[in-house]
Scaffold this motif. Structure first.
Motif, short mmCIF file in Angstrom:
data_model
loop_
_atom_site.label_atom_id
_atom_site.label_comp_id
_atom_site.label_asym_id
_atom_site.label_seq_id
_atom_site.Cartn_x
_atom_site.Cartn_y
_atom_site.Cartn_z
N GLU A 140 0.84 -1.19 0.00
CA GLU A 140 0.00 0.00 0.00
C GLU A 140 0.88 1.24 0.00
O GLU A 140 1.86 1.32 0.75
CB GLU A 140 -0.91 0.02 1.23
CG GLU A 140 -1.78 -1.22 1.40
CD GLU A 140 -3.02 -1.19 0.53
OE1 GLU A 140 -3.30 -0.11 -0.04
OE2 GLU A 140 -3.69 -2.23 0.42
N LEU A 141 0.53 2.21 -0.85
CA LEU A 141 1.22 3.49 -0.88
C LEU A 141 0.26 4.54 -0.33
O LEU A 141 -0.81 4.78 -0.89
CB LEU A 141 1.63 3.85 -2.31
CG LEU A 141 2.40 5.18 -2.49
CD1 LEU A 141 3.72 5.12 -1.74
CD2 LEU A 141 2.64 5.45 -3.97
N THR A 168 0.77 8.31 1.15
CA THR A 168 1.67 9.40 1.49
C THR A 168 1.12 10.71 0.95
O THR A 168 0.08 10.74 0.29
CB THR A 168 3.08 9.15 0.90
OG1 THR A 168 3.97 10.17 1.34
CG2 THR A 168 3.04 9.12 -0.62
N LYS A 202 -2.43 4.32 -3.02
CA LYS A 202 -2.33 3.34 -4.08
C LYS A 202 -2.17 1.96 -3.50
O LYS A 202 -1.39 1.74 -2.58
CB LYS A 202 -1.14 3.67 -4.98
CG LYS A 202 -1.05 2.83 -6.26
CD LYS A 202 -2.07 3.27 -7.27
CE LYS A 202 -1.92 2.54 -8.57
NZ LYS A 202 -2.95 2.90 -9.55
N TRP A 261 0.79 -1.32 -11.19
CA TRP A 261 0.71 0.10 -10.84
C TRP A 261 -0.45 0.77 -11.57
O TRP A 261 -1.18 1.56 -10.99
CB TRP A 261 2.03 0.78 -11.20
CG TRP A 261 2.05 2.26 -10.92
CD1 TRP A 261 1.45 3.25 -11.64
CD2 TRP A 261 2.68 2.92 -9.81
NE1 TRP A 261 1.68 4.47 -11.07
CE2 TRP A 261 2.42 4.30 -9.94
CE3 TRP A 261 3.44 2.48 -8.75
CZ2 TRP A 261 2.92 5.23 -9.04
CZ3 TRP A 261 3.92 3.40 -7.84
CH2 TRP A 261 3.66 4.76 -7.99
#
Length: 453
Positions: free
Chosen positions: A47-48, A50, A59, A335
């Motif tokens: 998991e992104l 930020t 994301k 992605w």
């Protein structure tokens, strides 16, 4: 002399670590011991979450599989053409298809299949949504007309709120502002009570009409209708001239999200009715899928073995570059994300062949220069330089073909099938990545590891 190659090699190694983390499968359990250190955990999706320059970025990296590999939802919609002139029905059906495609794209489904089916008296839209198993959720999103309209009370006493009156079509009239005047709609949460709401922004023309209406109705209520049903009827306290507003109505988060998606995608030009809905399993059996993937892996292994036999240490470097190419390409698939279908996997394997072809051209040019007595470093640079023209032209031709097959403009004279587009998408991404690995990765690996020849 090796400072620059070593710097590039370090960057490639860091990039490799990142893409491997993205590629890690989820749901698998790791259970092993190493020198007294025990690992026992289930891998979770990367998991992104930020914030970059004040912009939140969220994301989740998961592999999306198409209807042929993982199954999904099939929905049949019947368009009501009773009030549409016969000469305009084909156009209306195509408009319904385009709106549903936009809604599906907002829903986050990659490579959906949306088709029209016509008979003499039947006008249908067939929708296939890979990976979506909640049929009711899909129907609520794509099957509703979502016609937004702002109206005003015809009774002055009701308009000022002197009497409690629920808005109805009978006691209201349109003010000329509809969903067609919207520029965007998005889910938000009230800063005071945290309840879900929908932020709306009008087009320049819609903003002017909305400003005129709110100026005229200051102190009065402005009923907002969705599909001829009253949604909310807020009181206008001040003129709203910036073209922005908020729709509230006691929504749940999912209701507010779906409403924002429907309004963003547009209203259906004609009413539709669900006549068929079902959850479908994978169109291809697991045995068929495994056999095809196994065949691809065997083919790639033979190619890698051939490269080592033909070029020795250079072939081994090329194989390392191909492994790097594969993990980078797969990370890009996760992605974007790209929905993988069997044709899409075939496009990926085909792009691997393009990557191998680039290495062969480079190595043959390199050998030619060595046979002419060139020093190793000069022969390497000349080999890459002379091979570049052929690599560039071949890959540009493949990229153009992929774009034609993908049909980004959705032209009717070109393919519109989701399976064909899946093949084109994976081939296009693979070819672009192969250019990077062939020119940058292979070159760097040769500079760092292929010395003293």
């Amino acid at each position: 002399m090796l400072k620059k190659p070593l710097g590039v090699f370090f960057i490639l190694c860091m990039l490799g670590v990142i893409v491997v983390l993205i590629d890690l499968p989820s749901g698998y359990r790791l259970n092993f011991s190493f020198f007294g250190f025990t690992v026992d955990r289930v891998l979770q999706p990367v998991e992104l979450n930020t914030v970059v320059f004040g912009v939140p970025i969220q994301k989740s990296f998961r592999t999306r599989l198409g209807l042929d590999l993982a199954g999904g939802t099939h929905i049949g919609l019947e368009a009501d053409m009773e009030k549409i002139p016969e000469s305009n029905r084909d156009t209306a059906l195509e408009s319904v298809k385009q709106v549903i495609e936009r809604r599906v794209n907002f829903f986050g489904v990659s490579e959906p299949i949306v088709q029209t089916a016509k008979t003499k008296d039947s006008f249908r839209i067939l929708v296939e949504l890979p990976g979506i198993t909640n049929t009711q959720e899909a129907i609520n999103l794509i099957g509703q007309t979502a016609q937004l309209e702002l109206r005003e009370f015809t009774d002055p006493e009701a308009a000022t709120g002197a009497a409690f009156v629920i808005p109805d079509i009978a006691n209201t009239e349109s003010v000329g502002v509809t969903g067609a005047d919207l520029k965007s709609a998005q889910l938000s949460f009230n800063s005071q009570d945290g309840k879900p709401e929908v932020l709306i922004e009008f087009t320049s023309e819609g903003a002017k009409k909305f400003g005129d209406v709110t100026t005229r109705l200051v102190g009065k209520q402005l009923p907002i209708f969705l599909d001829n049903q009253p949604l909310t009827w807020p009181r206008v306290s001040t003129p709203i001239t910036d073209g922005r507003g908020v729709i509230t109505g006691g929504f749940t988060t999912d209701q507010a999200k779906n409403l924002s998606l429907q309004l963003s995608a547009g209203a259906l030009p004609v009413p539709v009715q669900v006549v068929e809905k079902r959850t479908v399993g994978a169109l291809l059996s697991s045995q068929t899928i495994s056999s095809n993937i196994r065949a691809g892996i065997i083919g790639l292994s033979l190619v890698g073995f051939f490269m080592i036999l033909k070029y020795g240490k250079l072939g081994l470097i090329a194989d390392a570059a191909l492994v790097y190419y594969a993990i980078v390409t797969y990370a890009i698939f996760r992605w974007i994300p790209v929905t993988l279908t069997l044709p899409g996997i075939a496009g990926f394997f085909l792009s691997v062949g393009m990557a191998v072809d680039a290495n062969i051209l480079i190595f043959e040019r390199f050998r030619e220069e060595l046979r002419r007595g060139r020093p190793y470093h000069i022969a390497m640079e000349l080999g890459f330089g002379k091979a570049w023209d052929s690599i560039r032209d071949a890959n540009i031709a493949t990229i153009i073909t992929s774009l034609i097959l993908y049909n980004p403009g959705n032209w009717q004279i070109l393919p519109t099938s989701g399976l064909v587009r899946g093949f084109a998408a994976t081939l296009l991404i693979g070819v672009i990545v192969s250019l990077f690995t062939g020119i940058v990765v292979t070159r760097t690996l040769i500079r760092v590891f292929y010395k003293n020849v």
